[in-house]
Design a protein around this motif. Structure first.
Motif, PDB file in Angstrom:
ATOM      1  N   ALA A  80       0.820  -1.206   0.000  1.00 48.61           N
ATOM      2  CA  ALA A  80       0.000   0.000   0.000  1.00 48.61           C
ATOM      3  C   ALA A  80       0.855   1.258   0.000  1.00 48.61           C
ATOM      4  CB  ALA A  80      -0.938  -0.010   1.207  1.00 48.61           C
ATOM      5  N   GLU A  81       1.969   1.228   0.725  1.00 46.92           N
ATOM      6  CA  GLU A  81       2.844   2.399   0.808  1.00 46.92           C
ATOM      7  C   GLU A  81       3.533   2.709  -0.516  1.00 46.92           C
ATOM      8  OE1 GLU A  81       5.480   1.519   4.006  1.00 46.92           O
ATOM      9  OE2 GLU A  81       3.952   1.822   5.564  1.00 46.92           O
ATOM     10  N   LEU A  82       3.575   1.729  -1.425  1.00 47.79           N
ATOM     11  CA  LEU A  82       4.163   1.996  -2.745  1.00 47.79           C
ATOM     12  C   LEU A  82       3.329   2.992  -3.532  1.00 47.79           C
ATOM     13  CD1 LEU A  82       5.184  -1.591  -3.941  1.00 47.79           C
ATOM     14  CD2 LEU A  82       6.708   0.229  -3.148  1.00 47.79           C
ATOM     15  N   GLY A  83       2.036   3.033  -3.250  1.00 46.94           N
ATOM     16  CA  GLY A  83       1.160   3.931  -3.990  1.00 46.94           C
ATOM     17  C   GLY A  83       0.493   3.272  -5.185  1.00 46.94           C
ATOM     18  N   VAL A  84       0.436   1.930  -5.185  1.00 45.96           N
ATOM     19  CA  VAL A  84      -0.222   1.216  -6.273  1.00 45.96           C
ATOM     20  C   VAL A  84      -1.715   1.112  -5.977  1.00 45.96           C
ATOM     21  CG1 VAL A  84       1.869  -0.055  -6.809  1.00 45.96           C
ATOM     22  CG2 VAL A  84       0.175  -1.068  -5.261  1.00 45.96           C
ATOM     23  N   ASP A  85      -2.474   0.713  -7.000  1.00 45.92           N
ATOM     24  CA  ASP A  85      -3.926   0.649  -6.870  1.00 45.92           C
ATOM     25  C   ASP A  85      -4.451  -0.764  -6.655  1.00 45.92           C
ATOM     26  OD1 ASP A  85      -4.603   3.552  -7.655  1.00 45.92           O
ATOM     27  OD2 ASP A  85      -3.309   2.881  -9.295  1.00 45.92           O
ATOM     28  N   ALA A  86      -3.699  -1.750  -7.114  1.00 45.46           N
ATOM     29  CA  ALA A  86      -4.205  -3.121  -7.086  1.00 45.46           C
ATOM     30  C   ALA A  86      -3.062  -4.114  -7.034  1.00 45.46           C
ATOM     31  CB  ALA A  86      -5.073  -3.387  -8.318  1.00 45.46           C
ATOM     32  N   LEU A  87      -3.393  -5.332  -6.615  1.00 41.22           N
ATOM     33  CA  LEU A  87      -2.459  -6.467  -6.670  1.00 41.22           C
ATOM     34  C   LEU A  87      -2.931  -7.427  -7.745  1.00 41.22           C
ATOM     35  CD1 LEU A  87      -2.197  -5.485  -3.610  1.00 41.22           C
ATOM     36  CD2 LEU A  87      -1.510  -7.819  -3.117  1.00 41.22           C
ATOM     37  N   TRP A  88      -2.006  -7.858  -8.564  1.00 39.50           N
ATOM     38  CA  TRP A  88      -2.243  -9.002  -9.440  1.00 39.50           C
ATOM     39  C   TRP A  88      -1.513 -10.165  -8.775  1.00 39.50           C
ATOM     40  CZ3 TRP A  88       1.005  -9.085 -14.608  1.00 39.50           C
ATOM     41  CH2 TRP A  88       1.187 -10.407 -15.037  1.00 39.50           C
ATOM     42  N   HIS A 109      -6.845  -1.668   3.045  1.00 40.89           N
ATOM     43  CA  HIS A 109      -5.701  -0.860   2.604  1.00 40.89           C
ATOM     44  C   HIS A 109      -6.009  -0.081   1.329  1.00 40.89           C
ATOM     45  CE1 HIS A 109      -3.483  -3.478   5.399  1.00 40.89           C
ATOM     46  NE2 HIS A 109      -2.498  -2.622   5.335  1.00 40.89           N
ATOM     47  N   GLY A 110      -7.238  -0.177   0.833  1.00 34.35           N
ATOM     48  CA  GLY A 110      -7.604   0.527  -0.393  1.00 34.35           C
ATOM     49  C   GLY A 110      -7.066  -0.128  -1.642  1.00 34.35           C
ATOM     50  N   ASN A 133      12.314   4.479  -2.587  1.00 35.76           N
ATOM     51  CA  ASN A 133      11.734   5.747  -2.165  1.00 35.76           C
ATOM     52  C   ASN A 133      11.358   6.620  -3.353  1.00 35.76           C
ATOM     53  OD1 ASN A 133      11.569   5.614   0.699  1.00 35.76           O
ATOM     54  ND2 ASN A 133      13.793   5.750   0.814  1.00 35.76           N
ATOM     55  N   PHE A 134      12.110   6.511  -4.427  1.00 34.05           N
ATOM     56  CA  PHE A 134      11.730   7.227  -5.640  1.00 34.05           C
ATOM     57  C   PHE A 134      10.389   6.702  -6.171  1.00 34.05           C
ATOM     58  CE2 PHE A 134      11.461   7.622 -10.226  1.00 34.05           C
ATOM     59  CZ  PHE A 134      11.692   8.980 -10.406  1.00 34.05           C
ATOM     60  N   TYR A 135      10.219   5.390  -6.190  1.00 36.19           N
ATOM     61  CA  TYR A 135       8.952   4.798  -6.643  1.00 36.19           C
ATOM     62  C   TYR A 135       7.781   5.380  -5.866  1.00 36.19           C
ATOM     63  CZ  TYR A 135       9.630   0.978 -10.022  1.00 36.19           C
ATOM     64  OH  TYR A 135       9.837   0.252 -11.153  1.00 36.19           O
ATOM     65  N   LYS A 136       7.906   5.405  -4.538  1.00 32.50           N
ATOM     66  CA  LYS A 136       6.818   5.895  -3.702  1.00 32.50           C
ATOM     67  C   LYS A 136       6.486   7.349  -4.032  1.00 32.50           C
ATOM     68  CE  LYS A 136       8.000   2.932   0.253  1.00 32.50           C
ATOM     69  NZ  LYS A 136       8.463   2.918   1.661  1.00 32.50           N
ATOM     70  N   GLN A 137       7.519   8.173  -4.135  1.00 35.69           N
ATOM     71  CA  GLN A 137       7.301   9.590  -4.407  1.00 35.69           C
ATOM     72  C   GLN A 137       6.708   9.802  -5.798  1.00 35.69           C
ATOM     73  OE1 GLN A 137      11.183  11.253  -3.797  1.00 35.69           O
ATOM     74  NE2 GLN A 137      11.011  11.269  -1.573  1.00 35.69           N
ATOM     75  N   PHE A 138       7.250   9.085  -6.767  1.00 37.49           N
ATOM     76  CA  PHE A 138       6.770   9.273  -8.128  1.00 37.49           C
ATOM     77  C   PHE A 138       5.321   8.821  -8.276  1.00 37.49           C
ATOM     78  CE2 PHE A 138       5.944   7.302 -12.299  1.00 37.49           C
ATOM     79  CZ  PHE A 138       5.880   8.469 -13.055  1.00 37.49           C
ATOM     80  N   LEU A 139       4.967   7.652  -7.743  1.00 37.95           N
ATOM     81  CA  LEU A 139       3.602   7.164  -7.902  1.00 37.95           C
ATOM     82  C   LEU A 139       2.609   8.048  -7.158  1.00 37.95           C
ATOM     83  CD1 LEU A 139       4.027   3.279  -7.755  1.00 37.95           C
ATOM     84  CD2 LEU A 139       3.825   4.774  -9.753  1.00 37.95           C
ATOM     85  N   GLN A 140       3.032   8.631  -6.040  1.00 36.84           N
ATOM     86  CA  GLN A 140       2.176   9.592  -5.335  1.00 36.84           C
ATOM     87  C   GLN A 140       1.933  10.809  -6.222  1.00 36.84           C
ATOM     88  OE1 GLN A 140       3.905  11.395  -1.849  1.00 36.84           O
ATOM     89  NE2 GLN A 140       1.947  12.130  -1.084  1.00 36.84           N
ATOM     90  N   TRP A 141       2.992  11.316  -6.833  1.00 36.15           N
ATOM     91  CA  TRP A 141       2.866  12.483  -7.699  1.00 36.15           C
ATOM     92  C   TRP A 141       2.037  12.171  -8.942  1.00 36.15           C
ATOM     93  CZ3 TRP A 141       5.360  13.362 -12.618  1.00 36.15           C
ATOM     94  CH2 TRP A 141       5.183  14.662 -13.104  1.00 36.15           C
ATOM     95  N   ARG A 142       2.256  11.016  -9.531  1.00 35.91           N
ATOM     96  CA  ARG A 142       1.542  10.644 -10.756  1.00 35.91           C
ATOM     97  C   ARG A 142       0.037  10.666 -10.555  1.00 35.91           C
ATOM     98  NH1 ARG A 142      -0.581   5.903 -12.880  1.00 35.91           N
ATOM     99  NH2 ARG A 142      -0.418   5.633 -15.155  1.00 35.91           N
ATOM    100  N   ARG A 143      -0.407  10.254  -9.381  1.00 33.41           N
ATOM    101  CA  ARG A 143      -1.843  10.234  -9.104  1.00 33.41           C
ATOM    102  C   ARG A 143      -2.474  11.617  -9.210  1.00 33.41           C
ATOM    103  NH1 ARG A 143      -3.223   6.240  -3.978  1.00 33.41           N
ATOM    104  NH2 ARG A 143      -2.919   4.261  -5.101  1.00 33.41           N
ATOM    105  N   THR A 144      -1.677  12.651  -9.042  1.00 34.30           N
ATOM    106  CA  THR A 144      -2.193  14.018  -9.088  1.00 34.30           C
ATOM    107  C   THR A 144      -2.112  14.608 -10.488  1.00 34.30           C
ATOM    108  OG1 THR A 144      -0.081  15.125  -8.647  1.00 34.30           O
ATOM    109  CG2 THR A 144      -1.326  14.300  -6.743  1.00 34.30           C
ATOM    110  N   MET A 145      -1.623  13.848 -11.441  1.00 42.15           N
ATOM    111  CA  MET A 145      -1.425  14.336 -12.800  1.00 42.15           C
ATOM    112  C   MET A 145      -2.412  13.652 -13.758  1.00 42.15           C
ATOM    113  SD  MET A 145       1.116  16.570 -12.900  1.00 42.15           S
ATOM    114  CE  MET A 145       0.542  17.254 -11.350  1.00 42.15           C
ATOM    115  N   PRO A 146      -3.610  14.209 -13.961  1.00 40.81           N
ATOM    116  CA  PRO A 146      -4.585  13.583 -14.851  1.00 40.81           C
ATOM    117  C   PRO A 146      -4.039  13.327 -16.255  1.00 40.81           C
ATOM    118  CG  PRO A 146      -5.604  15.355 -13.594  1.00 40.81           C
ATOM    119  CD  PRO A 146      -4.134  15.435 -13.338  1.00 40.81           C
TER     120      PRO A 146
END
Length: 556
Positions: free
Chosen positions: A62-70, A112-113, A467-480
């Motif tokens: 969940a902390e990675l900032g992903v939406d789903a598990l395959w 965990h969403g 840590n880059f992954y976490k930050q980037f995926l958090q930021w990406r979510r805000t970029m439509p």
């Protein structure tokens, strides 16, 4: 508002309304994290990961900032192909746990969403499945036509020239039934006969079993292999110069044929529509099809056309060895030309191919390359699948011959070492010789480089890939524009080194540039644009942007 600081030195202001913007269809532009259960986390000390291990690491995921598990196959299986040979579609294999463990996983993932998408292997089963055991007994039993059976030729040879992906003929003689059965993969993986009405209906029941348990969708393995040509026509010969792509080397016998009749038949469309109709009764669920055909881009477009077939599909075009701006421009451009309203899904690593930093990194395995590969894949139009360990920059492990487990590698060693090198256990910490994966001997050895670069080490390093992954995926979510916007490939600005494209969403525009080489390159960026996210990127006094080896810049 809140600020997200990224390594580029830029601080981005993010409004809470943008950060929590709900999407009508959650899967469009989502990031899906692939868990290979055998190698993720072992909680009972048998050396094999399990469902409780996934539950234990849900906070991490969940902390990675992903939406789903395959979740790759966890069903009951003799494990000849490590779960992709299912002997019971409705039960969990004891090495992974129990059905109650899976129910717990769904419940806790939702807390965990996180959505849960499970692998479904529909084109074939294990030869130990009860269906095959019954089908093989006679030519007249109720399941006699549930698998693909055919008589031998007059000389006793197989019905035609079809070849198995794992080597040799795709036909195996069954003494009891006095017929050959088809297996596009291992001989212990007989192909189901989707020309049988009863079989198709049963497969839909198997899918609904998991929908009723609360899964959010299915990753459909080898979905274009469900149907075969009923006339059993020979596949045509393919010249050596045409044997590229699809993930097979030119010297592989499988690459020596045009696979026109053993898969990707027109009848499959109606079956996919029946699958979609089933999922439409369970709002919010999704299908993701794995497609590997003679023209995978065309097939992907066909399979995702309109709102009556697959929700999305992915192919092997970016899982191949080729890594160049031209390859990206051609692949993405060709798909965009044909896909229409369909939706793509991209993956640059998975459980079947060499890890991306080894496959594309030309031996230069470093954090900058791993970061660039993520941002590139996540900036394309579509949904993204991230394979476990990719967020750590893991390289391909070198497995000794005596440690091989993969039948594919065992068969073709040493020319092809199989898939074990991308399936080695996750390295979580320095608590033991097995890097926190298991208290027992792992089914595959933990790679030394992974052990040194484990999760706990990277969590403490602000410059780490993790840590880059976490930050980037958090930021990406805000970029439509990145999540669901259109893509425009800039062929005029792209070079032998640089891949350039633009993502747009209403009034928002992001210009992206990636240096796919190990030398410095200069990009004539759009006038007035600012680097919103970059690595190894700096703006020169003349307005150009200098990109270091494997550097990138996203400008707004």
């Amino acid at each position: 508002m809140k600020n997200v600081s990224l390594k580029s030195g830029h601080s981005l202001s993010i409004t809470e309304s943008n950060a929590t913007q709900a999407q009508h269809e959650w899967w469009r532009g989502a990031v899906i994290y692939q868990v290979y259960p055998r190698s993720f986390c072992d909680t009972n000390g048998d050396g094999i990961g399990d469902i409780q291990g996934i539950i234990k690491k849900l906070d991490y995921i969940a902390e990675l900032g992903v939406d789903a598990l395959w979740v790759s196959p966890f069903f009951k299986s003799p494990m000849k192909d490590f779960g992709y040979d299912i002997s019971d579609y409705r039960d969990v294999d004891p090495i992974f746990g129990k059905l109650t463990d899976f129910d717990e996983l769904i419940a806790k993932a939702k807390q965990h969403g996180l959505k849960i998408v499970i692998d479904q292997v529909l084109s074939h089963t294990s030869d130990q499945h009860a269906w095959f055991q019954e089908s093989s007994r006679s030519k007249t039993n109720p399941k006699a036509d549930w698998y693909v059976w055919a008589d031998a030729k007059a000389d006793g040879s197989p019905p035609n020239n079809w070849i198995s992906i794992f080597g040799g003929s795709a036909w195996e003689w069954h003494e009891g039934r006095q017929q050959y059965y088809l297996h596009n993969f291992l001989k212990s993986q007989p192909d189901l006969n989707f020309h049988s009405d009863a079989l198709r209906q049963q497969i839909l029941h198997e899918l609904e079993f998991w929908l009723q348990r609360g899964v959010d969708g299915f990753r459909l393995d080898a979905i274009n292999f469900c149907y075969h040509d009923q006339s059993l026509r020979d596949n045509p010969f393919k010249p050596v110069e045409k044997r590229t792509g699809r993930g097979f080397s030119p010297d592989n016998p499988y690459a020596a044929q045009y696979h026109l009749y053993d898969n990707t038949q027109s009848e499959n469309i109606a079956f996919l529509e029946s699958v979609r109709a089933l999922l439409d009764r369970y709002p919010g669920t999704v299908t993701l099809g794995e497609i590997n055909s003679e023209d995978s881009l065309k097939t992907l477009a066909e399979y995702t056309q309109g709102k009556t077939r697959l929700h999305m599909g992915y192919n092997f075009e970016l899982l191949a060895d080729e890594f160049s701006p031209h390859h990206f421009l051609h692949t993405v451009g060709a798909l965009e030309e044909v896909i229409g309203e369909g939706w793509p899904c991209w993956a640059v690593s998975n459980h079947d191919v060499t890890r991306v930093v080894s496959r594309w990194g030309s031996g230069k395995h470093n954090n900058d390359f791993a970061k660039m590969a993520l941002v590139l894949a996540a900036s394309l139009r579509g949904t993204l699948c991230v394979y476990q360990g990719e967020e750590l920059g893991f390289t391909q492990a070198d497995i000794a011959r005596e440690d091989l487990q993969d039948p594919f590698g065992i068969e073709f060693w040493p020319d092809f070492k199989g898939r074990d090198g991308c399936r080695t256990p996750m390295a979580w910490d320095t608590s033991s010789t097995n890097a926190g994966f298991s208290d027992g001997k792992p089914w595959l050895p933990v790679d030394d480089a992974h052990r040194r670069n484990n999760v706990s080490v990277q969590q403490q390093d602000p410059e780490s890939v993790l840590n880059f992954y976490k930050q980037f995926l958090q930021w990406r979510r805000t970029m439509p524009a990145l999540v669901s916007g259109e893509i425009n490939l800039n062929t005029s600005s792209s070079t032998d080194q640089l891949l350039v494209f633009r993502r747009t969403n209403h009034d928002t525009e992001i210009h992206a540039c990636f240096n796919l080489s190990d030398s410095t390159a200069v990009w004539n960026a759009a006038a007035g644009s600012q680097i919103a996210l970059g690595n190894g990127a700096k703006r020169n006094d003349n307005g150009t942007i200098e990109l270091g080896p494997y550097g990138f810049a996203l400008c707004i």
